[in-house]
Design an enzyme around this catalytic site. Sequence first.
Site, PDB file in Angstrom:
ATOM      1  N   ASN A  31     -10.791  -2.418  -5.407  1.00 31.16           N
ATOM      2  CA  ASN A  31      -9.890  -1.476  -6.114  1.00 31.16           C
ATOM      3  C   ASN A  31     -10.385  -1.347  -7.597  1.00 31.16           C
ATOM      4  OD1 ASN A  31      -6.496  -2.643  -4.551  1.00 31.16           O
ATOM      5  ND2 ASN A  31      -7.927  -0.970  -3.857  1.00 31.16           N
ATOM      6  N   ASP A  81       0.793  -1.209   0.176  1.00 33.18           N
ATOM      7  CA  ASP A  81       0.011   0.117  -0.197  1.00 33.18           C
ATOM      8  C   ASP A  81       0.859   1.145   0.183  1.00 33.18           C
ATOM      9  OD1 ASP A  81      -2.257   1.219   0.015  1.00 33.18           O
ATOM     10  OD2 ASP A  81      -2.500   1.491   2.508  1.00 33.18           O
TER      11      ASP A  81
HETATM   12  C1  FPP Z   1      -2.160   0.300  -3.423  1.00 25.87           C
HETATM   13  O1  FPP Z   1      -1.579   1.467  -3.187  1.00 25.87           O
HETATM   14  C2  FPP Z   1      -1.462  -0.551  -4.372  1.00 25.87           C
HETATM   15  C3  FPP Z   1      -2.227  -1.056  -5.530  1.00 25.87           C
HETATM   16  C4  FPP Z   1      -3.509  -0.910  -5.684  1.00 25.87           C
HETATM   17  C5  FPP Z   1      -1.513  -1.446  -6.455  1.00 25.87           C
HETATM   18  C6  FPP Z   1      -0.229  -2.309  -6.196  1.00 25.87           C
HETATM   19  C7  FPP Z   1       0.681  -2.815  -7.587  1.00 25.87           C
HETATM   20  C8  FPP Z   1       1.591  -2.834  -7.684  1.00 25.87           C
HETATM   21  C9  FPP Z   1       2.762  -2.703  -6.657  1.00 25.87           C
HETATM   22  C10 FPP Z   1       2.432  -3.124  -8.745  1.00 25.87           C
HETATM   23  C11 FPP Z   1       2.352  -4.600  -8.992  1.00 25.87           C
HETATM   24  C12 FPP Z   1       2.514  -5.349 -10.083  1.00 25.87           C
HETATM   25  C13 FPP Z   1       2.285  -6.726 -10.347  1.00 25.87           C
HETATM   26  C14 FPP Z   1       2.478  -7.352 -11.638  1.00 25.87           C
HETATM   27  C15 FPP Z   1       1.609  -7.478  -9.214  1.00 25.87           C
HETATM   28  P1  FPP Z   1      -2.699   2.626  -3.285  1.00 25.87           P
HETATM   29  O2  FPP Z   1      -2.890   2.953  -4.819  1.00 25.87           O
HETATM   30  O3  FPP Z   1      -3.883   2.289  -2.802  1.00 25.87           O
HETATM   31  O4  FPP Z   1      -1.981   3.702  -2.400  1.00 25.87           O
HETATM   32  P2  FPP Z   1      -2.623   4.862  -1.613  1.00 25.87           P
HETATM   33  O5  FPP Z   1      -3.057   4.124  -0.364  1.00 25.87           O
HETATM   34  O6  FPP Z   1      -1.488   5.642  -1.243  1.00 25.87           O
HETATM   35  O7  FPP Z   1      -3.617   5.672  -2.532  1.00 25.87           O
END
Ligand code: FPP
Length: 230
Positions: free
Chosen positions: A63, A15
């Site tokens: 999400n 996250d």
């Molecule tokens: C949460 O951060 C993260 C995600 C929804 C996506 C995670 C994906 C990756 C790390 C890339 C992975 C790639 C593969 C191939 C699996 P957020 O967007 O909720 O962050 P925030 O809480 O700061 O808004």
Amino acid sequence: MADMGIPFHVGIIMDGNGRWAKARGLFRLEGHRAGMARMLALIEHAFDAGIGELSLFALSTENLSRPKEETEGLFSLFRLYFTQHIPPLVGRGVRLHVVGNRSLLPADLVSLIEGAEERTKAGDKGLLTFAIAYGGRQDIVSACNRAVKEGREQTLESFAGKLSTGGMSAIDLLIRTGGEKRLSNFMLFEAAYAEIYFSEKMFPDFSDSDLDEALLDYRKRDRRFGTSVE
Ligand code: FPP
């Protein structure tokens, strides 16, 4: 206090990509790109450290209701991963497995996932699981439906086998980056007795040594699984 060594099964709720990007005046997708770059190195480091199973939360069912631009951008990153980053897993003998509701994903991405799973299926030195379009509660309900169809009373073991994670071991250490202190529907059944470690670092900043620190912290825990304090 028991010295437990390296946890066998580690889960990571990755996250903080969005906030990492925002803090730098970048688009959210740049945060996901940076998150993926970090994830690639972290996977190597985790298996080098002796972890047997690594489960990464990449996208929850919830999400999927984010703006199309963001979900499409994430799908493109996943496509990139499943086309370009499989050889190191094959080289290490790590098997790849994706859990989640594939009917919610674009068909071409599902084919890439299936191809990657096929290419790594002989891997017997580690297991890497991505949770994509995944929800822990939804997975439990699907397992219940399978049990109902079977028409038999379940044991803990037989029920666990009906989850999409069936065959995997329970999570020993669950890490969440990004400062929030919640499970967000990640592997609820599997993490019932997981030791939980929260990091304030946004995922793109969660370094190999941050993982080492979490592993060190785990060694200091006294896991009793609800049994006596002795
Ligand atoms: C949460 O951060 C993260 C995600 C929804 C996506 C995670 C994906 C990756 C790390 C890339 C992975 C790639 C593969 C191939 C699996 P957020 O967007 O909720 O962050 P925030 O809480 O700061 O808004």
